[in-house]
Design a protein around this motif. Structure first.
Motif, mmCIF file in Angstrom:
data_model
loop_
_atom_site.group_PDB
_atom_site.id
_atom_site.type_symbol
_atom_site.label_atom_id
_atom_site.label_comp_id
_atom_site.label_asym_id
_atom_site.label_seq_id
_atom_site.Cartn_x
_atom_site.Cartn_y
_atom_site.Cartn_z
ATOM 1 N N GLY A 21 -2.475 -3.433 7.351
ATOM 2 C CA GLY A 21 -1.086 -3.123 7.039
ATOM 3 C C GLY A 21 -0.125 -3.950 7.869
ATOM 4 O O GLY A 21 0.953 -4.350 7.395
ATOM 5 N N SER A 36 0.823 -1.208 0.000
ATOM 6 C CA SER A 36 0.000 0.000 0.000
ATOM 7 C C SER A 36 0.853 1.252 0.000
ATOM 8 O O SER A 36 2.013 1.237 0.415
ATOM 9 C CB SER A 36 -0.912 0.017 1.228
ATOM 10 N N THR A 86 1.957 1.478 8.433
ATOM 11 C CA THR A 86 0.780 1.171 7.621
ATOM 12 C C THR A 86 0.262 2.452 6.970
ATOM 13 O O THR A 86 0.634 3.556 7.364
ATOM 14 C CB THR A 86 -0.364 0.552 8.459
ATOM 15 N N ASN A 120 4.846 -0.950 3.195
ATOM 16 C CA ASN A 120 3.882 0.135 3.027
ATOM 17 C C ASN A 120 4.662 1.430 2.873
ATOM 18 O O ASN A 120 5.632 1.659 3.605
ATOM 19 C CB ASN A 120 2.944 0.210 4.228
ATOM 20 N N TYR A 139 -3.911 0.241 -2.771
ATOM 21 C CA TYR A 139 -3.519 -1.105 -2.356
ATOM 22 C C TYR A 139 -3.352 -2.012 -3.573
ATOM 23 O O TYR A 139 -4.083 -1.880 -4.563
ATOM 24 C CB TYR A 139 -4.577 -1.712 -1.432
#
Length: 329
Positions: A191, A111, A158, A201, A166
């Motif tokens: 995450g 992400s 995260t 991330n 994502y």
């Protein structure tokens, strides 16, 4: 279709005009838009179709929470990537273009999080990536700091799901957003699970949006937000930490809990906080724990190091602030 944009909505009529209008003005146009409505009673759907006739509206019969709404959007998406977007956001023209370039830069990235700026004070950052510490505290990096900071892309714990992209295929491996959370910390949970599986991330400094913040549940602290956050904090720890981690981190988690309690006591929400903790402990067995794989042990060690590092960087400072908390906060 390269990107699917999923917008959860609950009585967000007054926010959707700016959100959808700025979405239509994006420099990158290879995307579909999915509005997942949580049983709104206002004219959200009518307005959305007027602004964006091609929008795909998924209607839920009641408010099932953020996690359930975005899961429905993801399951109905066609894109290689899924971007989640809060309805109370205004986007800069290259928001999606820059976010997509960031996630495409590395196949190991799950992400990418946007640079979220406070709508009501656009000189201050709202969120530059979500962090988590050994004290059991999740927090928004950069919150309240000048927008001239956090100018470079970097690894984060995260992404904030209020404006993040994502990699669609990873959901099939780690699972979707945990609907037991309903709202709050579900993005930290997913995450966290991705990191356990070895994914990264990222924070994308050039993907800029303006965020009103807590438009659905209310700004600041309230009983619903405090209770849900406290409960979900227990869920987050129980699901993702190994037993040995919980034992190792127990002294820090206890200290974190005690100072959180004192903080909420000062602002009148200690009962809600305690009730949330109680619910978390009581209901934890209803959760599906993240599967332990010996092949992920190195990732657990890396995460533990990250939690300690962030605890030292932020936790001690936060404790000092709590001790000095004034009545006007």
């Amino acid at each position: 279709m390269n990107v699917s944009i999923v917008i959860p909505n609950f009585n967000g009529e007054k926010f959707l005009i700016d959100c959808l209008t700025t979405l239509k003005e994006q420099s990158y146009q290879d995307y579909e838009t999915i509005l997942v409505d949580n049983g709104s009673t206002d004219d959200s759907i009518k307005l959305a179709l007027e602004i964006m006739p091609e929008i795909n509206c998924l209607l839920l019969d009641e408010n099932k929470g953020f996690s359930a709404a975005v899961n429905q959007g993801i399951l109905n998406s066609k894109g290689k990537y899924v971007a989640l977007l809060n309805n109370d956001t205004l986007l800069t023209v290259k928001w999606l273009e820059n976010l997509l370039a960031c996630i495409e830069s590395d196949e190991n990235v799950f992400s990418c999080s946007s640079k979220m700026i406070q709508f009501h004070d656009n000189k201050l950052i709202d969120n530059a990536g979500d962090a988590f510490t050994v004290f059991g505290w999740a927090y928004q990096e950069g919150h309240g700091e000048n927008i001239n900071k956090y100018l470079d892309n970097r690894y984060i714990f995260t992404s904030c799901a209020g404006a993040a992209i994502y990699r669609r295929e990873v959901f099939d491996k780690i699972g979707y957003f945990d609907e037991q959370f309903f709202a709050y910390l579900e993005d930290v949970d997913i995450g966290y699970r991705a990191r356990i599986e070895g994914y990264d991330n990222l924070y994308c400094a050039e993907s800029i949006i303006y965020h009103i913040g807590s438009a659905t549940t209310g700004n600041g602290y309230n009983s619903v937000k405090v209770k849900l956050s406290a409960r979900n904090n227990v869920y987050l720890l129980y699901k993702n930490m190994l037993g040995i981690q919980l034992l190792l981190n127990a002294p820090f988690l206890i200290v974190g809990h005690l100072f959180k309690y004192q903080f909420y006591k000062k602002i009148g929400f200690q009962k809600e906080y305690s009730e949330g903790i109680r619910q978390g402990i009581t209901n934890r067995k209803n959760l599906t724990k993240t599967e332990f794989k010996i092949s992920n042990m190195r990732n657990y060690v890396s995460i533990q190091y990250w939690l300690i590092k962030k605890g030292l960087q932020y936790g001690i400072v936060k404790i000092k602030k709590m001790l000095k908390l004034k009545n006007d906060i």
